[in-house]
Structure formats: C-alpha cells, structure tokens
Scaffold this motif. Structure first.
Motif, PDB file in Angstrom:
ATOM      1  N   THR A 247      69.566  67.754 -19.930  1.00  0.00           N
ATOM      2  CA  THR A 247      69.236  66.646 -20.955  1.00  0.00           C
ATOM      3  C   THR A 247      68.379  65.871 -20.177  1.00  0.00           C
ATOM      4  N   ASP A 248      67.848  64.758 -20.754  1.00  0.00           N
ATOM      5  CA  ASP A 248      66.769  63.785 -20.035  1.00  0.00           C
ATOM      6  C   ASP A 248      65.371  64.521 -19.797  1.00  0.00           C
TER       7      ASP A 248
ATOM      8  N   THR B 189      64.076  65.137 -33.999  1.00  0.00           N
ATOM      9  CA  THR B 189      64.156  65.010 -32.517  1.00  0.00           C
ATOM     10  C   THR B 189      65.598  65.329 -31.847  1.00  0.00           C
ATOM     11  N   ASP B 190      66.358  64.974 -32.551  1.00  0.00           N
ATOM     12  CA  ASP B 190      67.833  65.476 -32.141  1.00  0.00           C
ATOM     13  C   ASP B 190      68.169  66.744 -32.053  1.00  0.00           C
TER      14      ASP B 190
ATOM     15  N   ARG C 119      66.378  68.131 -29.200  1.00  0.00           N
ATOM     16  CA  ARG C 119      67.125  67.848 -27.854  1.00  0.00           C
ATOM     17  C   ARG C 119      68.346  68.672 -27.830  1.00  0.00           C
ATOM     18  N   ARG C 120      68.825  69.128 -28.828  1.00  0.00           N
ATOM     19  CA  ARG C 120      70.243  69.915 -28.821  1.00  0.00           C
ATOM     20  C   ARG C 120      69.965  71.243 -28.590  1.00  0.00           C
TER      21      ARG C 120
ATOM     22  N   LEU D 168      67.279  72.168 -26.881  1.00  0.00           N
ATOM     23  CA  LEU D 168      66.910  72.275 -25.140  1.00  0.00           C
ATOM     24  C   LEU D 168      68.108  72.235 -24.559  1.00  0.00           C
ATOM     25  N   ARG D 169      69.185  71.429 -24.944  1.00  0.00           N
ATOM     26  CA  ARG D 169      70.470  71.346 -24.070  1.00  0.00           C
ATOM     27  C   ARG D 169      71.280  72.600 -24.101  1.00  0.00           C
TER      28      ARG D 169
ATOM     29  N   HIS E 268      58.356  71.967 -30.930  1.00  0.00           N
ATOM     30  CA  HIS E 268      58.538  70.893 -29.912  1.00  0.00           C
ATOM     31  C   HIS E 268      57.814  71.425 -28.366  1.00  0.00           C
TER      32      HIS E 268
ATOM     33  N   GLU F 238      58.356  66.602 -26.503  1.00  0.00           N
ATOM     34  CA  GLU F 238      57.646  65.705 -27.589  1.00  0.00           C
ATOM     35  C   GLU F 238      57.511  66.673 -28.667  1.00  0.00           C
TER      36      GLU F 238
ATOM     37  N   ALA G  48      58.750  71.189 -24.370  1.00  0.00           N
ATOM     38  CA  ALA G  48      59.440  70.661 -23.246  1.00  0.00           C
ATOM     39  C   ALA G  48      58.990  71.134 -22.087  1.00  0.00           C
TER      40      ALA G  48
END
Lengths: 235, 235
Positions: free
Chosen positions: B71-72, B57-58, B61-62, B64-65, B97, B76, B99
């Motif tokens: 962020t935020d 997940t991290d 998220r990374r 994505l950023r 994933h 999923e 987003a």
DNA sequence: ACAAAAGTGTTGGACTTACACCCATGC
DNA sequence: GCATGGGTGTAAGTCCAACACTTTTGT
C-alpha cells in the motif's frame, strides 16, 4: 462466444471532449448548456454515450465533428473519470479527450448541439457551480495537459490557422502560459527548431503600424516532439 | 433519483495495473498467467472489474494491494482502452494504471493471484502473442510514461528502497533509459536538485571493492516535479 | 517625424559534457 | 599494489535571457 452475463456491475461509458482554442487573447473552451437533468441549465463539455461498436477514439472524433464540424483536428485522450456519484443516473465512466482547434475556424460553434459556445477558461475555473458533473476538474486537467505539451511538442501550431505569423504563434504561448515572451528570442528559437515551422516566403498584408511579418506554416500537421523545446518561464 | 434504464450500450469496466520495478538491471513488469478464457495460458496484467461503489483509483489501489501486498505505492492513471473487440466477453473498457514499486520489496509476488511473476519488459515487447488482450500496448504505453516522468519528476526514488546510494538511483535511470550516465555528473545534478534527495550521513556497508557510498533518502515521498530536470541522453 | 511591430546582434551567465583526478575500500 | 566504485575539479562548448539596435510599415 456466448453473450456475457455475470454479476459484474454495469457501467455506461461516455466521451467528453474539451475543445480548446485561443481567441481574444484568452484560452477558451467550447461548452454546451444542458437542457435536461441532471445539471439542467448548467454548462458542460460536449460529449455523449459511446455507441455499441464504436472505439473510444472514434466516439470522441464523432463528438468533435458534431460540435464543431471539424475533422482532422489533433486531439488525444486525456483521462477517465468514474467516481461513483459523478452522475446521478448511474455508474457512468467518462473518457475525457482534449482537442485543439485553430482560432479562425473556431468562431462558429456547433449547429447540432444546444447552445454551444466558447467560454474563457480562467474565470470559469475560478467560478463555482457553473459547470455540471465533474467537468471543472476535466477542464483543469485539460489545460494543464496543454500547458505542458506546448513546451515539448509542436502543439502550438494547432491553435493557429494554416498560415500564421510568428507573432500569432507567440501569442498562443503567452496566452496559455500567462507570461509574455521576448519576441526576439522566440523568433530565433522557433525558426531554429527543426520540423517546427517553414517560411512561405510571403508576408502578411500589414494591418496597422509596424513592419509586416513573414508568413509561416507548420512543417508537419498534428503533434510532434520538438528537438529543441520552447522554454517556459517560471511563474 | 429513479434507476437509470435506457437504450445506451452496457459496458463493464476493469482496471489493469502495470506494476513496474527495476531488478537485475532490467525493467520488469508484474504479470499473471491467466487460468480462464479468454486468453487462458497467456500472460496478462493484474486487474479486475470495478466494484459497484468503487472509484477507479480505489479499484486500482485494491488490485495493487492484492497482487503485491503493498500500500502507499505511488501510482497514477495511464489511459483507457476500449476498442470494441478487445475482450470477447463483451464491451469492456479497461482503465489502465501504472505503479512503481521499490526493488528490494518486489521479490515477492502476490499470494492471491494465480502465478504472478516478474517479467523483463524488453523481450516481452519484442515478442508476439505472449500477452493477452491489448496488454502489450498498455505495457508499451506504461514504459513510455515512466521514461518521460523520470526526466521531470522525482519518480526515480520510487524504484529504490527507502535508503539508497546514488549509484542505485543512477542505475534506475540507466536501465529505464537504456543509456549509461556519467557517474560524476549524475552525482552533482542529483545532489544539487532541490527536494530530490537528502543525505542520511551514513554509509552503505561496503559489499565489494570500491569506496563506500553515502546513503540517501527521498526528500519527499511520491512523485513531485523537479526544479532541475535530469537530462536524458539522446539515442 | 513618430510610434509600433518585425527581426537581428550581442553579451554575460548558467548549464552541460567530457574528462582528469583524488578517495576509500576489497583482494 | 592494483582494481573498482565513489566523489570532486575543471575547462570547453552550448544554450539562454536580457536588451540594444536596425528594418519597415501606418499615421
């Protein structure tokens, strides 16, 4: 193409399979008792490492066959679990799958695995420490997946034998959802839903009081979307 | 615990993220143009190798950023893809994933990646060979996931800005589902559904003819189940 | 006869759909 | 005024939950 060697971290990949069935009015999952570390003595989902030239799906199918002897059982990928500390042996990502097996064929557990056996899901999820790894989370997710899929697909027929009564089928919903359903309304809905069940014309030999029930079979094998969903009662 | 060394096959694990938005009345996905082999010159989902101590997940998220600066953002896990030949460099499993990013904030693509840009999903899925790896399949699965999640969750609000009109929101459904919805009925359903949207009391400054529309905001951030689902018109 | 399970009928209410219709704005 | 999009009203049809009731068996 040259062999790939880089500084990217090395992972091992396993597949774990949550094999679910309904037995004795309980949702049950097939678990093995671990002999070796880590988590020796704990319960765990059947699973193993993916072979060098094996697809993830094939690996899951292989595990399923090794544990249950069953082939042609509907199953699907659930999710992947790869938290850094989830396996002390190293960086291991598990691609979890869910499989549904019919109740009558499920009495026998795997011969290959060590002490495979069925366990009721509810007490398992309430307990602490009986399952190794993060397999409690996987079972939780598998159950949730099955609950929602019952509503909108023909998944329920995968829980019962090839020929079944509508009571058998209703019981699947009642056990998985934990709510009683109105027998009459269930009857109507199931028989009116297209591509769900088909009458065989025969009756189940009566086994107790009550009017004998008609025998049905799934119109199509596997998991298909329902034109009319089966409504799930609110908690 | 000793370092794990065995004869189990070695994998590399990547995360790929299908970042979706609605723009110009189209469902669009963020893609990068690959500079290096394999598939140099082809389009691909942003993604990369998972770091040694990073959760899946991290890692997503990374990515994505890095690609959007956001962020935020609700996202999923979608599924994992690990066919033996999917990457010529070796055995690589991708944990994909999905987003969702809001339309106004999505105009700018990532600065870090090479030539990131938005692409309409429909022509992409009809084309052949524009996407590298098995990313066409991943995009297909991502779109299907989003389509079904629109029905039963508050996901739609993740596509629009913090404040939006109900027409904005309706447009999300219409674009993703490819069907027009009755404006009046949509209005009623959305406002009557609990925990979905809340009035701000203000109006959107009118930008053309027509009565000005009320501004709403999501009652809760993220993806939550809907008490009353938004009905999806049949094909 | 009685209990129990299978299956059908019925009825009130909830929800959906397809509109008609009014409202508020730009041109 | 007129076109356009926002928003409410309304009536027919559909679906559903609840429950009465009939059917067919075992005891």
């Amino acid at each position: 193409m040259a062999k790939y060697s880089s500084d990217h971290p090395i992972f091992y990949v396993t597949v774990d399979v949550a094999i679910l069935t309904v037995h004795d009015d309980e949702l049950q999952v097939l678990l093995v008792k671990r002999r070796n570390e880590p988590y020796a003595g704990k319960l765990a989902l059947p699973g193993g490492f993916v072979d060098p030239d094996e697809d993830l799906t094939d690996a899951a199918r292989r595990e399923l066959r090794e544990e249950t002897g069953l082939t042609d059982v509907p199953f699907e990928q659930l999710a992947s679990y790869g938290a850094p500390g989830r396996d002390p042996r190293g960086r291991i990502v598990s691609v979890a799958h869910v499989a549904i097996v019919p109740e009558p064929l499920s009495a026998r557990a795997g011969d290959d695995a060590s002490e495979a056996g069925w366990h009721a899901v509810e007490p398992l999820l309430r307990s602490r420490g009986r399952l190794g790894f993060d397999h409690k989370q996987i079972v939780t997710d598998a159950v949730e997946r099955v609950r929602t899929k019952l509503e909108r697909t023909t998944l329920a027929t995968s829980f019962v034998a090839e020929e079944f009564t509508l009571s058998d089928l209703r019981s699947v919903y009642e056990v998985v959802w934990g709510h009683p359903l109105d027998p009459g309304n269930f009857q109507r809905k199931v028989t009116k839903t297209e591509d769900f069940v088909a009458e065989t014309g025969r009756m189940r030999p009566s086994q107790g009081p009550g009017r004998p029930a008609g025998l049905y079979r799934a119109r199509r094998p596997g998991i298909h979307p329902l034109s009319i969903p089966i409504s799930r009662p609110q908690a």
